[in-house]
Design a protein around this motif. Structure first.
Motif, PDB file in Angstrom:
ATOM      1  N   VAL A 158       0.877  -1.168   0.000  1.00 34.65           N
ATOM      2  CA  VAL A 158       0.000   0.000   0.000  1.00 34.65           C
ATOM      3  C   VAL A 158       0.914   1.218   0.000  1.00 34.65           C
ATOM      4  CG1 VAL A 158      -1.709   1.330   1.299  1.00 34.65           C
ATOM      5  CG2 VAL A 158      -1.854  -1.169   1.237  1.00 34.65           C
ATOM      6  N   VAL A 159       0.808   2.042  -1.025  1.00 39.28           N
ATOM      7  CA  VAL A 159       1.692   3.202  -1.171  1.00 39.28           C
ATOM      8  C   VAL A 159       1.035   4.427  -0.540  1.00 39.28           C
ATOM      9  CG1 VAL A 159       2.910   4.705  -2.792  1.00 39.28           C
ATOM     10  CG2 VAL A 159       2.685   2.258  -3.279  1.00 39.28           C
ATOM     11  N   GLY A 193      -2.938   0.451   9.368  1.00 38.46           N
ATOM     12  CA  GLY A 193      -4.058  -0.463   9.559  1.00 38.46           C
ATOM     13  C   GLY A 193      -4.100  -1.162  10.897  1.00 38.46           C
ATOM     14  N   ASP A 194      -3.341  -0.678  11.894  1.00 41.10           N
ATOM     15  CA  ASP A 194      -3.349  -1.326  13.210  1.00 41.10           C
ATOM     16  C   ASP A 194      -4.378  -0.723  14.157  1.00 41.10           C
ATOM     17  OD1 ASP A 194      -2.209   1.107  13.825  1.00 41.10           O
ATOM     18  OD2 ASP A 194      -0.557   0.278  15.008  1.00 41.10           O
ATOM     19  N   SER A 224      -5.193   2.872  -4.046  1.00 44.15           N
ATOM     20  CA  SER A 224      -6.545   2.307  -4.086  1.00 44.15           C
ATOM     21  C   SER A 224      -6.636   0.906  -3.495  1.00 44.15           C
ATOM     22  CB  SER A 224      -7.047   2.281  -5.533  1.00 44.15           C
ATOM     23  OG  SER A 224      -6.148   1.545  -6.356  1.00 44.15           O
ATOM     24  N   ASN A 225      -5.500   0.242  -3.269  1.00 39.51           N
ATOM     25  CA  ASN A 225      -5.530  -1.119  -2.718  1.00 39.51           C
ATOM     26  C   ASN A 225      -5.501  -1.143  -1.193  1.00 39.51           C
ATOM     27  OD1 ASN A 225      -2.893  -0.140  -2.613  1.00 39.51           O
ATOM     28  ND2 ASN A 225      -1.976  -2.176  -2.771  1.00 39.51           N
ATOM     29  N   VAL A 226      -5.666   0.003  -0.527  1.00 41.21           N
ATOM     30  CA  VAL A 226      -5.637   0.025   0.935  1.00 41.21           C
ATOM     31  C   VAL A 226      -6.846  -0.746   1.475  1.00 41.21           C
ATOM     32  CG1 VAL A 226      -6.809   2.286   1.011  1.00 41.21           C
ATOM     33  CG2 VAL A 226      -5.511   1.480   2.990  1.00 41.21           C
ATOM     34  N   PRO A 227      -6.635  -1.776   2.321  1.00 42.69           N
ATOM     35  CA  PRO A 227      -7.749  -2.613   2.776  1.00 42.69           C
ATOM     36  C   PRO A 227      -8.403  -2.131   4.074  1.00 42.69           C
ATOM     37  CG  PRO A 227      -5.690  -3.640   3.395  1.00 42.69           C
ATOM     38  CD  PRO A 227      -5.328  -2.365   2.670  1.00 42.69           C
ATOM     39  N   GLY A 281       1.331  -5.261   6.964  1.00 47.58           N
ATOM     40  CA  GLY A 281       1.178  -4.583   8.242  1.00 47.58           C
ATOM     41  C   GLY A 281       2.422  -3.889   8.752  1.00 47.58           C
ATOM     42  N   LYS A 282       3.514  -3.911   7.973  1.00 47.36           N
ATOM     43  CA  LYS A 282       4.769  -3.290   8.390  1.00 47.36           C
ATOM     44  C   LYS A 282       5.102  -2.103   7.482  1.00 47.36           C
ATOM     45  CE  LYS A 282       5.517  -6.537  11.470  1.00 47.36           C
ATOM     46  NZ  LYS A 282       5.445  -6.264  12.925  1.00 47.36           N
TER      47      LYS A 282
END
Length: 269
Positions: free
Chosen positions: A30-31, A231-232, A110-113, A47-48
């Motif tokens: 994810v950029v 995302g944490d 756009s791929n951020v979940p 996640g890192k």
């Protein structure tokens, strides 16, 4: 027995490629962009956090981005080109081309979940008598005897999602911004957080000048965005900074009673 062995070998040949594909998708970067710099800020893989020099490799395949401002609200999506280093030699600094680039904040591919803005960020009045008094006491603790209080940004937000709001304070005072500083100049990012029923002041970054400095290269600070970068569930504070010959951005995560810098990029002499 033969049927069990046959099922096992079928799983080896069929399931492993599927598992491999799942890992590849999970590891996809994810950029994250810093809009005012118009540069790749970094990214997140599994996640890192990863630095800009790794995140920029995924930029050609991720053209669409969503911006988030200092209030955490998203804006209109926009498209970017590939990232390139500027003519000035700066490590891990990659600018991108875009005709619709937002003027501030950060943007996610756009791929951020996850939801980068899961909780409300409330802007408070910077002329608050209560917080001016708090900042005056804080500056005196830093060794400034008669500080001139100047709060440039003030936000209330639940950073960790524990139901208790923190207060984010940005302060700055420069008589004349340039390579040197005057006595009493300062800039800082401060978070006030309740821990075990008591308020703790957490200094994320700052500089305080008790005496004039001919060449101090002081930094001006702005809050770029307050969002969940990785995302944490914890919101990071992103600041944009500038000094007389350079610009940069940093992100800070507040966990418990400590602050840690999780992303940084910039360019300058």
């Amino acid at each position: 027995m033969n049927k069990i062995l046959l099922a096992f070998f079928l799983c080896i040949t069929i399931c492993l490629p599927v598992f491999g594909q799942a890992e590849a998708v999970e590891a996809h970067t994810v950029v994250i962009l810093e809009n005012k710099l118009q540069a790749v800020f970094g990214g997140v893989e599994s996640g890192k956090f990863v630095n800009a020099n790794i995140a920029v490799k995924s930029l050609p395949g991720l053209k669409t981005f969503t911006p988030y401002g200092s209030d955490g609200l998203s804006g209109a999506r926009f498209e970017v080109g590939s990232g390139e280093r500027p003519s000035i030699p700066c490590e891990e600094f990659y600018q991108y081309a875009s005709n619709d680039n937002p003027k501030n904040g950060v943007s996610f591919s756009s791929n951020v979940p996850w939801d980068p803005s899961p909780r409300q960020v409330t802007k408070l009045k910077t002329n608050s008598k209560i917080y001016r008094s708090i900042v005056r006491k804080f500056l005196k603790k830093q060794g400034l005897r008669n500080p001139v209080v100047n709060i440039t940004a003030l936000f209330k937000v639940d950073l960790e999602g524990d139901g208790v709001d923190e207060v984010v304070i940005l302060g700055e005072r420069y008589v004349r911004f340039g390579p040197g500083t005057q006595k009493g100049d300062y800039s800082f990012l401060l978070v006030r957080k309740v821990i075990n029923g008591k308020v703790k002041e957490i200094l994320a970054t700052g500089e305080f000048y008790k005496q004039a400095v001919r060449f101090g290269a002081p930094n001006r600070l702005e809050i770029s965005s307050i969002v969940d970068l990785d995302g944490d569930g914890t919101l990071e504070i992103v600041i944009y900074g500038a000094y007389y010959e350079g610009v940069w951005a940093e992100a800070y995560k507040i966990k418990g009673g400590t602050s840690s810098k999780v992303l940084t990029t910039g360019c300058g002499v």
